[in-house]
Design an enzyme around this catalytic site. Structure first.
Site, PDB file in Angstrom:
ATOM      1  N   ASP A  53      15.710   4.552  -7.156  1.00  0.00           N
ATOM      2  CA  ASP A  53      17.337   4.279  -7.844  1.00  0.00           C
ATOM      3  C   ASP A  53      17.262   3.693  -8.917  1.00  0.00           C
ATOM      4  OD1 ASP A  53      20.013   4.124  -8.708  1.00  0.00           O
ATOM      5  OD2 ASP A  53      20.467   3.685  -6.579  1.00  0.00           O
ATOM      6  N   ASN A  79      13.800  11.977 -15.960  1.00  0.00           N
ATOM      7  CA  ASN A  79      14.204  13.450 -15.270  1.00  0.00           C
ATOM      8  C   ASN A  79      15.916  12.409 -14.986  1.00  0.00           C
ATOM      9  OD1 ASN A  79      14.863  16.111 -14.637  1.00  0.00           O
ATOM     10  ND2 ASN A  79      15.163  15.435 -13.131  1.00  0.00           N
ATOM     11  N   SER A 137      18.826  16.393 -23.973  1.00  0.00           N
ATOM     12  CA  SER A 137      20.247  17.788 -23.947  1.00  0.00           C
ATOM     13  C   SER A 137      20.802  18.171 -25.475  1.00  0.00           C
ATOM     14  CB  SER A 137      21.488  17.256 -22.888  1.00  0.00           C
ATOM     15  OG  SER A 137      22.562  18.727 -23.431  1.00  0.00           O
ATOM     16  N   LYS A 164      23.634  11.210 -24.199  1.00  0.00           N
ATOM     17  CA  LYS A 164      22.154  12.053 -24.391  1.00  0.00           C
ATOM     18  C   LYS A 164      22.163  12.125 -25.499  1.00  0.00           C
ATOM     19  CE  LYS A 164      20.907  13.510 -20.377  1.00  0.00           C
ATOM     20  NZ  LYS A 164      19.784  13.467 -19.418  1.00  0.00           N
ATOM     21  N   THR A 191      20.070  24.957 -17.956  1.00  0.00           N
ATOM     22  CA  THR A 191      19.523  25.720 -16.665  1.00  0.00           C
ATOM     23  C   THR A 191      20.531  25.379 -15.607  1.00  0.00           C
ATOM     24  OG1 THR A 191      17.729  25.373 -18.009  1.00  0.00           O
ATOM     25  CG2 THR A 191      17.605  25.363 -15.239  1.00  0.00           C
TER      26      THR A 191
END
Length: 235
Positions: A53, A79, A137, A164, A191
């Protein structure tokens, strides 16, 4: 044999990146908060599972101990990430955004990466070819969100793009601090995943390609850069 850890790898881009890297010969650790889902994903991939986590220091430290005991780490793919949405999938209006809500996004998307780097860089530094991939991103690019002629201009969320953008800065600064480690950020593109309620126009196979490519850069690869499928993204 290259050993790779991917956070948030029980589904979406993380799962697909794990699949592709396993196929390329990497020993892959599926990092996931939920043991049942993580173990199921790892079994499906023929990978290893580690409970992780990124919002919890103790969890991250324990995962580092497990992987160190198993032999170490060569590649870290940061990720795991979240994007705030309303129950119906819509964006949270700016007038409803609270400090606590933004803090929750930064806890995962930004501080989660800091926790991972703090815990795992000592392991990576023992590798002959250490690599870090920070998933960012295109929404991080202020020049795009500020440009009325850009499709990104109409993206309304507050917390996610700010987080981001912070990831991009982490990438630059860590790359300078650790010149022996190839540390880069990537933009997978829009995506279709649970993150965006599957609104994206790319498949996970397409989106994961840049994660996989940058995870495999090795000793001769670039560092301190931002990359998408078509190449370098200027900071």
């Amino acid at each position: 044999m290259t050993t790779t850890l991917i956070t948030g790898a029980n589904k979406g881009l993380g799962f697909e990146a794990a699949r592709q890297l396993s196929a390329a010969g990497h020993t892959v650790y599926v990092g996931a908060r939920n043991p049942e889902r993580g173990q199921s994903a790892a079994a499906e991939l023929g990978a290893r599972f580690v409970q992780l986590d990124v919002t919890d220091d103790t969890s991250v430290a324990a995962a580092a101990e497990v992987i160190a005991a198993d032999g170490g780490l060569d590649v870290l793919v940061n990720n795991a990430g979240i994007e705030p949405r309303k129950p119906d999938g819509g964006f949270v209006p700016a007038e409803e955004v609270t400090a606590d809500a933004v803090r929750a996004v930064f806890e995962t998307n930004v501080l989660g990466q800091v926790r991972m780097l703090h815990a795992f860089l000592p392991l990576l530094l023992r590798s002959d070819a250490p690599v870090v991939v920070n998933v960012s991103s295109g929404a991080s690019l202020m020049r795009e969100l500020a440009n009325p002629d850009s499709p990104a201009y109409f993206y309304p969320d507050i917390a996610y793009p700010a987080s981001k953008t912070a990831v991009n800065m982490l990438t630059v600064q860590y790359a300078k601090a650790y010149p022996g480690v190839k540390i880069n950020a990537v933009d997978p593109g829009f995506t279709a995943t649970d993150l965006n309620h599957h609104a994206g126009h790319q498949t996970v196979e397409e989106g994961a390609e840049i994660l996989v490519r940058m995870a495999r850069v090795g000793r001769a690869g670039p560092t301190g850069g931002f990359f998408e499928a078509s190449g370098v993204i200027p900071w």
